[in-house]
Design an enzyme around this catalytic site. Structure first.
Site, PDB file in Angstrom:
ATOM      1  N   CYS A  62      22.592  31.165   4.645  1.00 38.09           N
ATOM      2  CA  CYS A  62      22.803  31.569   6.035  1.00 38.09           C
ATOM      3  C   CYS A  62      23.234  33.030   6.166  1.00 38.09           C
ATOM      4  O   CYS A  62      23.300  33.550   7.288  1.00 38.09           O
ATOM      5  CB  CYS A  62      23.833  30.667   6.689  1.00 38.09           C
ATOM      6  SG  CYS A  62      23.458  28.925   6.455  1.00 38.09           S
ATOM      7  N   HIS A  94      20.646  28.538  15.318  1.00 34.69           N
ATOM      8  CA  HIS A  94      20.902  28.980  13.948  1.00 34.69           C
ATOM      9  C   HIS A  94      19.670  28.845  13.060  1.00 34.69           C
ATOM     10  O   HIS A  94      19.620  27.997  12.180  1.00 34.69           O
ATOM     11  CB  HIS A  94      22.088  28.192  13.370  1.00 34.69           C
ATOM     12  CG  HIS A  94      22.527  28.628  12.015  1.00 34.69           C
ATOM     13  ND1 HIS A  94      22.404  29.933  11.565  1.00 34.69           N
ATOM     14  CD2 HIS A  94      23.104  27.936  11.004  1.00 34.69           C
ATOM     15  CE1 HIS A  94      22.874  30.007  10.325  1.00 34.69           C
ATOM     16  NE2 HIS A  94      23.298  28.817   9.961  1.00 34.69           N
TER      17      HIS A  94
END
Ligand SMILES: [Zn+2]
Lengths: 384, 141
Positions: A83, A328
């Site tokens: 991420c 996300h």
């Protein structure tokens, strides 16, 4: 040691969300890149190198993007730190500019997830955590339960993170979710990993974001004479192997990432006016802000419920809506955070503007490694 | 027609022994830090001192836990996943917990190691992994 800052000549992104199969990774990246180039008033011929952050894009995704964008033949590199991939690509571009290798570097963070990830993200199958049934949501759920017991925090206070971030992104046209939610909706949502429910978790998303970074010579090449926001420094640390039975929410990895970025940027924690924080889960925003030292230990949940981290509060966190509400797409998130800081520092953030924002911090935490306190953590400090 | 006898074996031989059923850790000869899984260095002192492979205690307690209600396809839910502390070895590890209803699991609850089948090798051997079981008296209480 400090390196020369990188000037943000332009930023662009596409709205995060769930796109149909014919909206490709390459196509999303091209749209975000063109938006950033247009924002800077720059042509493709000005770009020295392309830095692409992604996780699930497959081999040479960056080169596939370059071949559709028109940057074929140029130096292209792919950056995977889960991420934190997009922010890691920003870091590598900043280093290349500071080293004098490039004067104009284009960074793209991109991810197409909705056609290839189901039920939540998990560690690599080769990691021991995967063998015992670990999913990311479970780790944060265990963090939340321990946090509540250790600090007397309530479930409602943790859920307040989701309410706050959804309220912010009502004003963000690039956010996946643009509607407010209330506390009852968070508490009553379908349980994912108790005590966390669906609205405590960031969604599985598609999206792309791009940043055009320049040295002073690059700004001259682009004919930009106006003042631009600058990336002062980008910290990067990895989790360390934990020994003993200490506080599982110590977030020492966040402390180290913060200290590194204060040293790299010359900015101190007291200078930070707003934070784009990696709130992949509600509790994560709380413990990471505490680990950085920006919120007193054990008080983050109460701070959230009291409005201190909301727009107009003591230290606004995630004016964009954060991962919970902007969405996300994992490799795109770090670049999207830099887009948001840029808009905030220019005063272009509209209804989610942090008044008088001069200095911002963007934090990403990517992946997990068995026995450590994290995979990768990046910390981007920007000022206007 | 031939008969084959197969013997169960650990899913990873570096992590556990079957007789007796124990997890394996590494212990630092310099500072005494114990780690699981065994590592090639000591995260406690990083001195480069020799590490000894040691069996770990089977008695643990729950540091934190969750009831997983959603998992990627092919994973049966719900299940209880916990951070389990082994206090006498000062080791924390992650494992599933069985023998207690999800709504009865509690922080600091005592649990004990147990081995269980996690798969079958190409040669038909049953592969054993590890998990923890809540103490029956604690569940009844
Ligand atoms: Zn040692």
């Amino acid at each position: 040691m400090t390196l020369a800052p990188a000037h943000v000549a332009g930023v662009g992104m596409i709205r995060f969300g769930k796109y149909p199969a014919d909206v490709t990774l390459e196509g999303m990246a091209v749209r975000a890149a063109r938006a950033a180039l247009e924002d800077a008033g720059a042509g493709l011929d000005t770009v020295d190198g392309l830095y692409v952050g992604h996780v699930f894009g497959g081999p040479v995704a960056g080169q596939r993007i370059a071949a559709q964008l028109g940057l074929d033949g140029r130096p292209v590199s792919n950056h995977e730190n889960y991420c934190a991939s997009g922010a890691t690509a920003v870091r590598e571009a900043w280093v290349a500019l500071a080293a004098g290798l490039h004067d104009v570097a284009l960074v793209i963070g991109v991810e197409k997830m909705t056609d290839r990830v189901a039920g939540g993200v998990r560690p690599d199958p080769g990691d021991l955590d995967a063998a015992v049934g670990y999913v990311m949501a479970a780790g944060h759920a265990m963090s939340a339960r321990r946090y509540m017991a250790d600090h007397g925090a309530t479930r409602d206070q943790i859920a307040a993170v989701a309410v706050k971030n959804h309220a912010h992104s009502v004003h963000n046209p690039y956010a996946q979710y643009q509607k407010p939610i209330d506390l009852a909706q968070v508490l009553d949502a379908r349980p994912i990993a108790e005590p966390l429910g669906l609205l405590d978790c960031s969604p599985i998303s598609d999206g792309a974001a791009a940043v055009l970074l320049c040295s002073p010579a690059g700004l001259r090449r682009l004919g930009i004479t106006a003042s631009t926001p600058r990336v002062l420094g980008v910290g990067l640390v990895s989790g360390s192997v934990q020994a003993g039975l200490g506080d599982p929410n110590a977030e020492d990895v966040s402390r180290r990432a913060g200290e590194q970025t204060w040293e790299l940027s010359g900015v101190g924690p007291d200078d930070v006016d707003l934070v784009e924080m990696h709130d992949c889960f509600t509790i994560a925003e709380i413990v990471r802000m505490e680990g950085l030292g920006l919120v007193p230990r054990g008080e983050g949940a109460a701070w959230t419920a009291a409005g201190h981290t909301g727009l107009g509060g003591r230290l606004p966190v995630n004016p964009s809506g954060g991962l919970l509400s902007r969405g996300h797409p994992v490799g795109a998130t770090g670049a999207a955070q830099v887009c948001e800081l840029t808009w905030q520092l220019r005063g272009d953030a509209g209804g989610r503007q942090v008044e008088g924002a001069r200095t911002g911090l963007a934090y990403c935490k990517g992946g997990t490694v068995n026995g450590t306190d994290g995979g990768s953590v990046t910390t981007v400090v920007m000022s206007r | 027609m031939s008969t084959t006898t197969t013997v169960d074996r650990p899913f990873r031989a570096d992590l556990l022994t079957l007789d007796p059923p124990r997890l394996l850790g590494s212990r630092c000869s310099a500072c005494g830090t114990t780690t699981f899984p065994p590592r090639g260095f000591c995260p406690g002192c990083r001195s480069g001192a020799e590490l000894e492979t040691v069996p770990l205690t089977t008695e643990g307690r729950i540091c934190s836990f969750t009831v997983v209600r959603q998992a990627p396809p092919g994973v049966e839910v719900p299940y209880v996943l916990a951070q389990v502390d082994l206090p006498s070895d000062e080791v924390r590890l992650m494992a599933t917990v069985v023998g207690v209803a999800p709504e009865r699991v509690a922080l600091d609850q005592p649990v004990a190691l147990e081995l269980h089948p996690v798969g079958t090798a190409d040669d038909g051997t049953t592969l054993l992994g590890y998990r923890f079981r809540a103490h029956p008296e604690e569940v009844a209480a």
